[in-house]
Design a protein around this motif. Structure first.
Motif, PDB file in Angstrom:
ATOM      1  N   VAL A   3       7.749   5.241  -5.066  1.00 54.21           N
ATOM      2  CA  VAL A   3       8.998   4.849  -5.921  1.00 54.21           C
ATOM      3  C   VAL A   3       8.561   4.985  -7.450  1.00 54.21           C
ATOM      4  CG1 VAL A   3       9.606   3.531  -3.825  1.00 54.21           C
ATOM      5  CG2 VAL A   3       8.439   2.361  -5.845  1.00 54.21           C
ATOM      6  N   GLY A   4       7.330   5.039  -7.747  1.00 55.80           N
ATOM      7  CA  GLY A   4       6.960   5.140  -9.090  1.00 55.80           C
ATOM      8  C   GLY A   4       6.406   3.668  -9.543  1.00 55.80           C
ATOM      9  N   PRO A   5       6.360   3.401 -10.747  1.00 58.39           N
ATOM     10  CA  PRO A   5       5.964   2.013 -11.329  1.00 58.39           C
ATOM     11  C   PRO A   5       6.627   1.001 -10.669  1.00 58.39           C
ATOM     12  CG  PRO A   5       6.293   3.483 -13.147  1.00 58.39           C
ATOM     13  CD  PRO A   5       6.928   4.120 -11.956  1.00 58.39           C
ATOM     14  N   TYR A   6       5.988  -0.118 -10.397  1.00 53.55           N
ATOM     15  CA  TYR A   6       6.662  -1.090  -9.850  1.00 53.55           C
ATOM     16  C   TYR A   6       5.774  -2.380 -10.016  1.00 53.55           C
ATOM     17  CZ  TYR A   6       4.063  -1.956  -5.570  1.00 53.55           C
ATOM     18  OH  TYR A   6       3.119  -2.181  -4.729  1.00 53.55           O
TER      19      TYR A   6
ATOM     20  N   ALA B 120       0.854  -1.187   0.129  1.00 55.06           N
ATOM     21  CA  ALA B 120      -0.068   0.166   0.118  1.00 55.06           C
ATOM     22  C   ALA B 120       0.824   1.195   0.109  1.00 55.06           C
ATOM     23  CB  ALA B 120      -0.896  -0.247   1.234  1.00 55.06           C
ATOM     24  N   GLY B 121       0.570   2.002  -0.869  1.00 54.72           N
ATOM     25  CA  GLY B 121       1.371   3.463  -0.911  1.00 54.72           C
ATOM     26  C   GLY B 121       2.701   3.421  -1.684  1.00 54.72           C
ATOM     27  N   PHE B 122       2.993   1.990  -2.000  1.00 48.27           N
ATOM     28  CA  PHE B 122       4.562   2.044  -2.549  1.00 48.27           C
ATOM     29  C   PHE B 122       4.699   2.780  -4.026  1.00 48.27           C
ATOM     30  CE2 PHE B 122       8.253  -0.604  -3.524  1.00 48.27           C
ATOM     31  CZ  PHE B 122       9.115  -0.224  -2.480  1.00 48.27           C
ATOM     32  N   GLU B 123       3.709   2.588  -4.719  1.00 48.52           N
ATOM     33  CA  GLU B 123       3.949   3.214  -5.877  1.00 48.52           C
ATOM     34  C   GLU B 123       3.880   4.759  -6.067  1.00 48.52           C
ATOM     35  OE1 GLU B 123       2.239   2.312 -10.602  1.00 48.52           O
ATOM     36  OE2 GLU B 123       1.147   1.933  -9.016  1.00 48.52           O
TER      37      GLU B 123
END
Length: 283
Positions: free
Chosen positions: A129-132, A123-126
């Protein structure tokens, strides 16, 4: 049963789409009852020939990992290592601290097109850090993530060996802080160090009975009670200068100058941008 050999399957799909700087990310140190959680981020040259022997770090011996880690650093375009301290683990919990370590590692790469991370969606990682892409068992399936898993494991093991020299008797040079019988018995005999994760239930159970009066939470600062966790993680990301806190997972007053210097050297060397060698390409 032979260990699975990771491939460029996931990277190739992204390379075909025009991505160049693809970051593989993995962490080490979620389960131990002491020490920092460490993450590594690795960018390999597109279509570079794979290094023989690279596997999920858990399937390799210490000697194999120590041999492979410097080769990975030489072959990679960039390597970044990040960590979250014991204080951060006890404050925001191991789940959020692990992702904080990953974000710190990625931030040290110096720009990227896509991130490949071991595990499930975060959750919230994109937004951070952007697309993943999240790949379950990514360290066994994805070559770049496998490289990151080796680097992270080698760095954390070295950090735990440093701490073992300062706190003899716990066997950290052998158990890396995991709750082995040796480690549990040492905790009962010697008590806790500043580097034990006091929020961990396994640690509380180990201490129950013979040290029941110890307040396991007296050093935990609950800064997230009324704050949005992602906003607070962004604030922590914006202050990467806690070098000692991140490296040794404790407090400056409890660390010797020699240990600080050696640990800083380990992480500084790990975070140097590597210059690819050789012109081999994958076939």
């Amino acid at each position: 049963m032979a260990a699975r050999v990771p491939t460029y399957r996931f990277e190739r799909d992204l390379w075909r789409g025009g991505a160049v700087r693809i970051v593989g990310v993995d962490e080490v140190g979620v389960a131990p009852t002491c020490g920092a959680v460490v993450a590594a981020a690795v960018v390999m040259r597109p279509h570079a020939r794979r290094i023989p022997g690279v596997r999920d770090s858990k399937t390799l011996s210490a000697g194999q990992r120590d041999r492979l880690a410097p080769i990975i650093r030489r072959r990679a375009i960039a390597v970044g290592v990040g960590a979250a301290s014991v204080r951060e683990i006890d404050t925001i919990n191991i789940y959020h601290a692990t992702h904080l370590a990953m974000r710190r590692a990625i931030a040290r790469i110096g720009g990227h097109d896509h991130v490949l991370v071991d595990g499930n969606r975060i959750a919230g990682f994109e937004a951070a850090v952007g697309p993943y892409s999240a790949i379950v068992d990514g360290d066994a399936k994805c070559y770049t993530i496998a490289c990151a898993s080796i680097v992270a494991k080698v760095i954390r093991d070295r950090m735990m060996a440093l701490l073992a020299a300062r706190y003899p008797g716990y066997g950290w040079e052998r158990n890396q802080g995991y709750a082995t019988r040796e480690h549990r018995n040492a905790i009962r005999r010697l008590g806790l160090t500043p580097f034990h994760r006091r929020s961990f239930l396994a640690l509380q159970r180990t201490l129950a009975g013979d040290q029941i009066s110890l307040d396991l939470f007296d050093e935990v600062v609950d800064t997230f009670e009324k704050a949005d966790e992602l906003d607070e993680l962004d604030r922590l990301d914006g202050h990467p200068g806690e070098t000692l806190e991140v490296l040794l997972a404790g407090r400056p007053s409890e660390a010797s100058a020699a240990a600080i210097a050696e640990a800083e050297s380990i992480l500084r060397n790990a975070n140097e941008t590597s210059t690819p060698t050789g012109a081999d390409t994958a076939t």
